[in-house]
Enzyme design. Structure first.
Site, PDB file in Angstrom:
ATOM      1  CD  GLU A  59      -2.969  -1.107   0.354  1.00 55.14           C
ATOM      2  OE1 GLU A  59      -3.084  -0.113  -0.379  1.00 55.14           O
ATOM      3  OE2 GLU A  59      -3.738  -2.072   0.305  1.00 55.14           O
ATOM      4  CB  CYS A 116      -1.906   6.941   1.445  1.00 56.96           C
ATOM      5  SG  CYS A 116      -3.231   6.052   2.247  1.00 56.96           S
TER       6      CYS A 116
HETATM    7  N1  LIG Z   1      -1.412   3.291   0.359  1.00 53.56           N
HETATM    8  C1  LIG Z   1      -1.620   3.386   1.643  1.00 53.56           C
HETATM    9  O1  LIG Z   1      -2.514   2.763   2.206  1.00 53.56           O
HETATM   10  C2  LIG Z   1      -0.738   4.273   2.480  1.00 53.56           C
HETATM   11  C3  LIG Z   1      -1.121   4.541   3.780  1.00 53.56           C
HETATM   12  C4  LIG Z   1      -0.307   5.371   4.563  1.00 53.56           C
HETATM   13  C5  LIG Z   1       0.863   5.914   4.035  1.00 53.56           C
HETATM   14  N2  LIG Z   1       1.187   5.633   2.768  1.00 53.56           N
HETATM   15  C6  LIG Z   1       2.385   6.244   2.185  1.00 53.56           C
HETATM   16  O2  LIG Z   1       3.452   6.261   3.128  1.00 53.56           O
HETATM   17  C7  LIG Z   1       4.281   7.380   2.917  1.00 53.56           C
HETATM   18  C8  LIG Z   1       4.507   8.132   4.209  1.00 53.56           C
HETATM   19  O3  LIG Z   1       4.890   7.286   5.216  1.00 53.56           O
HETATM   20  P1  LIG Z   1       6.439   7.112   5.641  1.00 53.56           P
HETATM   21  O4  LIG Z   1       7.167   8.389   5.448  1.00 53.56           O
HETATM   22  O5  LIG Z   1       6.472   6.482   6.986  1.00 53.56           O
HETATM   23  O6  LIG Z   1       6.920   6.099   4.541  1.00 53.56           O
HETATM   24  P2  LIG Z   1       8.308   5.321   4.470  1.00 53.56           P
HETATM   25  O7  LIG Z   1       8.230   4.468   3.266  1.00 53.56           O
HETATM   26  O8  LIG Z   1       9.463   6.215   4.632  1.00 53.56           O
HETATM   27  O9  LIG Z   1       8.292   4.413   5.778  1.00 53.56           O
HETATM   28  C9  LIG Z   1       7.323   3.426   5.994  1.00 53.56           C
HETATM   29  C10 LIG Z   1       7.864   2.426   6.994  1.00 53.56           C
HETATM   30  O10 LIG Z   1       8.989   1.758   6.435  1.00 53.56           O
HETATM   31  C11 LIG Z   1      10.143   1.969   7.242  1.00 53.56           C
HETATM   32  N3  LIG Z   1      11.283   2.111   6.322  1.00 53.56           N
HETATM   33  C12 LIG Z   1      11.860   3.245   5.861  1.00 53.56           C
HETATM   34  N4  LIG Z   1      12.878   2.950   5.043  1.00 53.56           N
HETATM   35  C13 LIG Z   1      12.951   1.604   4.976  1.00 53.56           C
HETATM   36  C14 LIG Z   1      13.798   0.677   4.281  1.00 53.56           C
HETATM   37  N5  LIG Z   1      14.769   1.099   3.480  1.00 53.56           N
HETATM   38  N6  LIG Z   1      13.570  -0.649   4.434  1.00 53.56           N
HETATM   39  C15 LIG Z   1      12.566  -1.092   5.231  1.00 53.56           C
HETATM   40  N7  LIG Z   1      11.753  -0.277   5.922  1.00 53.56           N
HETATM   41  C16 LIG Z   1      11.921   1.058   5.790  1.00 53.56           C
HETATM   42  C17 LIG Z   1       9.848   3.197   8.084  1.00 53.56           C
HETATM   43  O11 LIG Z   1      10.556   3.129   9.307  1.00 53.56           O
HETATM   44  C18 LIG Z   1       8.355   3.071   8.295  1.00 53.56           C
HETATM   45  O12 LIG Z   1       8.076   2.201   9.364  1.00 53.56           O
HETATM   46  C19 LIG Z   1       3.530   8.226   1.892  1.00 53.56           C
HETATM   47  O13 LIG Z   1       4.089   8.017   0.617  1.00 53.56           O
HETATM   48  C20 LIG Z   1       2.131   7.677   1.921  1.00 53.56           C
HETATM   49  O14 LIG Z   1       1.371   7.835   0.777  1.00 53.56           O
HETATM   50  C21 LIG Z   1       0.435   4.826   1.978  1.00 53.56           C
HETATM   51  O1  LIG Z   2      -2.810   7.033   4.757  1.00 58.24           O
HETATM   52  C1  LIG Z   2      -3.561   6.168   4.391  1.00 58.24           C
HETATM   53  C2  LIG Z   2      -4.696   5.596   5.146  1.00 58.24           C
HETATM   54  C3  LIG Z   2      -5.875   6.456   4.967  1.00 58.24           C
HETATM   55  C4  LIG Z   2      -7.143   5.807   5.408  1.00 58.24           C
HETATM   56  O2  LIG Z   2      -7.150   4.744   6.046  1.00 58.24           O
HETATM   57  O3  LIG Z   2      -8.182   6.416   5.083  1.00 58.24           O
END
Ligand SMILES: NC(=O)c1ccc[n+]([C@@H]2O[C@H](COP(=O)([O-])OP(=O)(O)OC[C@H]3O[C@@H](n4cnc5c(N)ncnc54)[C@H](O)[C@@H]3O)[C@@H](O)[C@H]2O)c1
Ligand SMILES: O=CCCC(=O)O
Length: 479
Positions: A248, A282
């Site tokens: 996701e 997201c």
């Molecule tokens: N599609 C969805 O449902 C959804 C929901 C929430 C957030 N997001 C996305 O998440 C992003 C924001 O969250 P974020 O800044 O925490 O994202 P991120 O990808 O930096 O981190 C996500 C998780 O992965 C870990 N992480 C970071 N680098 C890593 C690596 N190299 N290897 C393994 N794990 C690693 C982080 O510690 C954190 O726990 C945005 O792009 C947002 O759109 C998507």
């Molecule tokens: O950031 C993503 C999650 C958003 C939601 O659950 O509506």
């Protein structure tokens, strides 16, 4: 509950192996707790415990699993206020939004307690006398639940409830930026009575912990929510042992407003769609695509709403009213959003909002709306993940759809129109996993959540969320 210290949960025991890191309140920079900082060795122990527990947990009856998930839902609801308070402090959320997140998490445990009982298979009619053909669904094995900071409780809940309902054992890792309330969720599961080793949690450096977990021979599925960049790395590492990935990832949702929309409702939808969780969602409305005949009126009304919002700490002192907008997660997010706004202005975009002042302490940004944003400005081509957005115009349905789909992301999209035909036709042409039609908040536990294109693979929630953690077994039988 211990909501000051995010500890490891391994084989039913809590511990704090390793050093510790502070957890900071984005609203004022104060320390709200600490997170244990483990090693690859701690991750391997957690995966060993999950592997050991899988044999017996995978053979529990669905009734037993459903009952435990229901108990967890009740306990989580009982602890809602305590958890939401900590969640609001560590993630910079407004208290009502943190409470809403815990309520939403309860829904996932309720939903998957019900879905657990529907893991049915099929019996196909044979083509030859005497043969029988059955297919059944079995838990896939040990599953990993790896999550970000923006909805740290509900995103874990969405994964854990489905994994446990399917009969998998789990190892979780949560973001170090907001680990306390998520650890409280694991404590709920522990206290609800899930057997030792079924639910494990390990904190520590993301790459090292994730690498150790992904290489463990019992791990068969990884569910990751986070940025697309890290998602690609998880997918590459999943390919090494052919672990099933559920991803996701990031979004870039268009919010399309047609001239036949109820404009005031669209403006209110845009406020919620853009600024929920201070824009760090997201599925957030990332860019406004507005029909040219109403674009200026829409921009002025939305800009006025942004400028009128109160800004402050999400958990105000002394019974003061909760502000309309809280901080973003940290100073890096402030700089990243500000850079997108500055860049768009340099490219000729026009500032609609006037306010620039924010509280001096904490990571705050004034909500910002720009108009006349060029189609190629990163403010509209990239995920903003903060309280700023640009307005881009279109003159026909075809142009709206072309611009909406002109991105490698495909998580959510929004359509505002009074026309029932558009409510049906436009979503069919949008390359997005989720479409809100006159609805800025589409997420519910019983509907599938997930993205198209580089926004991810697979679906969470709904009955599909359970199937992600099951293996189908076909049995050909000659009785
Ligand atoms: N599609 C969805 O449902 C959804 C929901 C929430 C957030 N997001 C996305 O998440 C992003 C924001 O969250 P974020 O800044 O925490 O994202 P991120 O990808 O930096 O981190 C996500 C998780 O992965 C870990 N992480 C970071 N680098 C890593 C690596 N190299 N290897 C393994 N794990 C690693 C982080 O510690 C954190 O726990 C945005 O792009 C947002 O759109 C998507
Ligand atoms: O950031 C993503 C999650 C958003 C939601 O659950 O509506």
């Amino acid at each position: 509950m211990n909501l000051k210290s995010a500890r490891h949960l391994v084989n039913g025991s809590w511990h704090t192996a390793g050093s510790a890191k502070d957890v900071t309140d984005p609203g004022n920079g104060s320390t709200v707790g600490e997170v244990a900082w483990g090693t690859a060795g701690d991750a391997t122990k957690a995966a060993d415990a999950a592997a050991e527990a899988f044999g017996s947990w995978s053979r529990t009856t669905v009734r037993q699993r459903a009952d435990l998930l229901r108990t967890a839902a009740e306990l989580l609801a009982d602890r809602r206020d305590e958890l939401a308070h900590t969640l609001a402090l560590e993630a910079g959320k407004r208290l009502p939004e943190a409470q809403g997140e815990v309520d939403f998490s309860v829904e996932y445990f309720r939903w998957f307690a019900e879905e657990a009982r529907r893991t049915t298979g099929t019996v196909s009619p044979p083509e030859l006398q005497g043969r029988r053909h059955l297919s059944t669904r079995k838990p896939i094995g040990v599953a990993l639940s790896l999550t970000p900071w923006n909805f740290p409780v509900s995103i874990q809940a969405r994964k854990l409830a489905a994994m446990l309902a399917a009969g998998c054992t789990v190892v979780g890792r949560v973001s170090e930026k907001a680990p306390l309330a998520a650890t409280g969720l694991f404590e709920v599961l522990h206290d609800a009575g899930f057997p030792a080793g079924v639910v494990n949690l390990v904190h520590g450096p993301s790459r090292e912990i994730t690498a150790a977990l992904m290489s463990h021979p019992a791990v068969r599925a990884v569910s990751f929510t986070g940025s697309t960049g890290v998602g690609r790395q998880i997918m590459a590492s999943a390919s090494e042992r052919v672990v099933r990935p559920l991803l996701e990832l990031g979004g870039n949702a268009p919010f399309i407003v047609f001239e036949d929309a109820d404009l005031d409702a669209a403006v209110e939808g845009a406020v919620l769609g853009r600024l929920r969780n201070t824009g760090q969602s997201c599925v957030a409305a990332n860019r406004f695509l507005v029909q040219d005949s109403i674009a200026e009126e829409f921009a002025q009304k939305l800009g006025a709403r942004f400028d009128a919002m109160s800004i402050g700490h999400g958990v105000p002192d002394d019974g003061a009213p909760v502000p309309d907008l809280g901080p973003v997660i940290d100073a890096d997010r402030v700089s990243a959003v500000q850079a997108l706004v500055d860049d768009a202005e340099e490219r000729g975009a026009r500032r609609v909002t006037q306010r620039t002042s924010v509280p001096a302490q904490g990571s705050f940004l004034a909500p910002t709306l720009l108009a006349d944003v060029p189609d190629d400005a990163p403010l509209v081509t990239e995920e903003v993940f903060g309280p700023a957005a640009g307005v881009v115009t279109f003159s026909s349905e075809e142009e709206a759809i072309r611009k909406a789909n002109a991105t490698e992301m495909g998580l959510a999209a929004y359509v505002w129109s009074g026309s029932p035909r558009r409510g049906w036709d436009i979503p069919e042409q949008l390359e997005a996993g989720i479409v809100g039609v006159n609805d800025p908040l589409p997420s519910v536990a019983f509907a599938p959540m997930g993205g198209a294109k580089q926004s991810g693979l697979g679906r969470e929630g709904s009955s599909l969320g359970l199937e992600e953690f099951e293996e189908v077994q076909y049995v050909a039988w000659r009785p």
